[in-house]
Each structure stands twice: as C-alpha cells, then as structure tokens.
Write a protein that holds these residues in place. Structure first.
Motif, mmCIF file in Angstrom:
data_model
loop_
_atom_site.group_PDB
_atom_site.id
_atom_site.type_symbol
_atom_site.label_atom_id
_atom_site.label_comp_id
_atom_site.label_asym_id
_atom_site.label_seq_id
_atom_site.Cartn_x
_atom_site.Cartn_y
_atom_site.Cartn_z
ATOM 1 N N PHE A 211 0.828 -1.199 0.000
ATOM 2 C CA PHE A 211 0.000 0.000 0.000
ATOM 3 C C PHE A 211 0.869 1.259 0.000
ATOM 4 C CE2 PHE A 211 -2.494 3.305 2.197
ATOM 5 C CZ PHE A 211 -3.574 3.389 1.328
ATOM 6 N N SER A 212 1.929 1.245 0.789
ATOM 7 C CA SER A 212 2.843 2.398 0.828
ATOM 8 C C SER A 212 3.427 2.681 -0.552
ATOM 9 C CB SER A 212 3.975 2.159 1.832
ATOM 10 O OG SER A 212 3.492 2.170 3.147
ATOM 11 N N LEU A 213 3.783 1.627 -1.267
ATOM 12 C CA LEU A 213 4.320 1.813 -2.616
ATOM 13 C C LEU A 213 3.281 2.436 -3.547
ATOM 14 C CD1 LEU A 213 6.306 -1.527 -3.008
ATOM 15 C CD2 LEU A 213 7.248 0.764 -2.608
ATOM 16 N N LEU A 214 2.028 2.010 -3.411
ATOM 17 C CA LEU A 214 0.949 2.595 -4.221
ATOM 18 C C LEU A 214 0.726 4.063 -3.859
ATOM 19 C CD1 LEU A 214 -1.655 -0.329 -4.182
ATOM 20 C CD2 LEU A 214 -0.216 0.401 -6.110
ATOM 21 N N ILE A 215 0.803 4.365 -2.573
ATOM 22 C CA ILE A 215 0.622 5.742 -2.108
ATOM 23 C C ILE A 215 1.740 6.636 -2.648
ATOM 24 C CG2 ILE A 215 0.851 7.200 -0.033
ATOM 25 C CD1 ILE A 215 -1.979 6.203 -0.400
ATOM 26 N N ILE A 216 2.957 6.124 -2.637
ATOM 27 C CA ILE A 216 4.079 6.892 -3.184
ATOM 28 C C ILE A 216 3.807 7.236 -4.652
ATOM 29 C CG2 ILE A 216 6.515 6.762 -3.874
ATOM 30 C CD1 ILE A 216 6.935 5.070 -1.255
ATOM 31 N N ASP A 217 3.372 6.254 -5.422
ATOM 32 C CA ASP A 217 3.068 6.489 -6.845
ATOM 33 C C ASP A 217 1.941 7.513 -7.010
ATOM 34 O OD1 ASP A 217 5.025 4.696 -7.601
ATOM 35 O OD2 ASP A 217 3.616 3.047 -7.961
#
Length: 120
Positions: free
Chosen positions: A18-24
């Motif tokens: 989820f953190s990776l998606l939020i970064i994107d």
C-alpha cells in the motif's frame, strides 16, 4: 525484516505494498501541482506501514496493540484524504486506493481485537 519476511506476514505485506501505491499516487498528484494533498497522503499513507513495521518489534503485547492502533488511525486519515480526491473533480481517481484502505482496516481491526483478547 527483509523481503522474504515481508511476504510471510500478511499485514506487513499489505501495508508495504500500500505504501508503494501511495508513493506512486502522491507523485502523480505532485505532477498535477496538488502538493498539499500529496504531502498529507504521503505522510499518513506510509505511516500505516511504518507503525506496523515498528510493531513487529514491540516491547510488550500492550505496545504492539498501541502501535497497531496508531496504524489504524493513520489508515482513517489516509481514507479521508483519498475521499477528498475522489470527490474533487480536479483530482485523479482514488477508488482502488480506497478499496485497499478498507482491506487494511479490516485486517488491522481483527489483529487489534484478537490481541486484546489474548492480553485480557
């Protein structure tokens, strides 16, 4: 905790992904010059996983529950920012991230309630 350990712990994996998606998503907001919401989302969205990560080395069961509750609060805040994006015509679609927050909330709530029963 290395990549192998991430994949073996459901909530760690869900929150890391989820953190990776939020970064994107935050980066896409920045490209649209939506800096305030981008910054808020980046902070709260990645804080969910950071607190879950920290909880894996909690000093006690109470400390573990406390850190997971912080993650749940950060998840709620993230949901708020994503809802603002969803309902604003000037922001990209955030439905897929809102679905992910629902999953995270359900798993976090289950972990917290189960941990509370064990501690009582």
């Amino acid at each position: 905790m290395d990549g192998n350990k991430i994949s073996k712990n459901l909530i760690v994996k869900l929150s890391f992904d989820f953190s990776l998606l939020i970064i994107d998503f935050a980066e896409s907001l920045e490209q649209k010059r939506k800096f305030v919401i981008s910054n808020q989302l980046l902070k709260s969205g990645t804080s969910i996983g950071a607190n879950i990560w920290e909880a894996q080395n909690a000093e006690s069961k109470a400390d573990f529950i406390h850190k997971m509750k912080i993650s749940a609060k950060e998840c709620e805040e993230t949901k708020y920012w994503l809802l603002l994006c969803k309902h604003s015509s000037q922001y990209p679609n955030s439905d897929y991230l809102l679905e992910k927050t629902e999953i995270l909330q359900k798993v976090l709530n289950k972990i917290i309630s189960t941990s509370k029963r064990v501690i009582s």
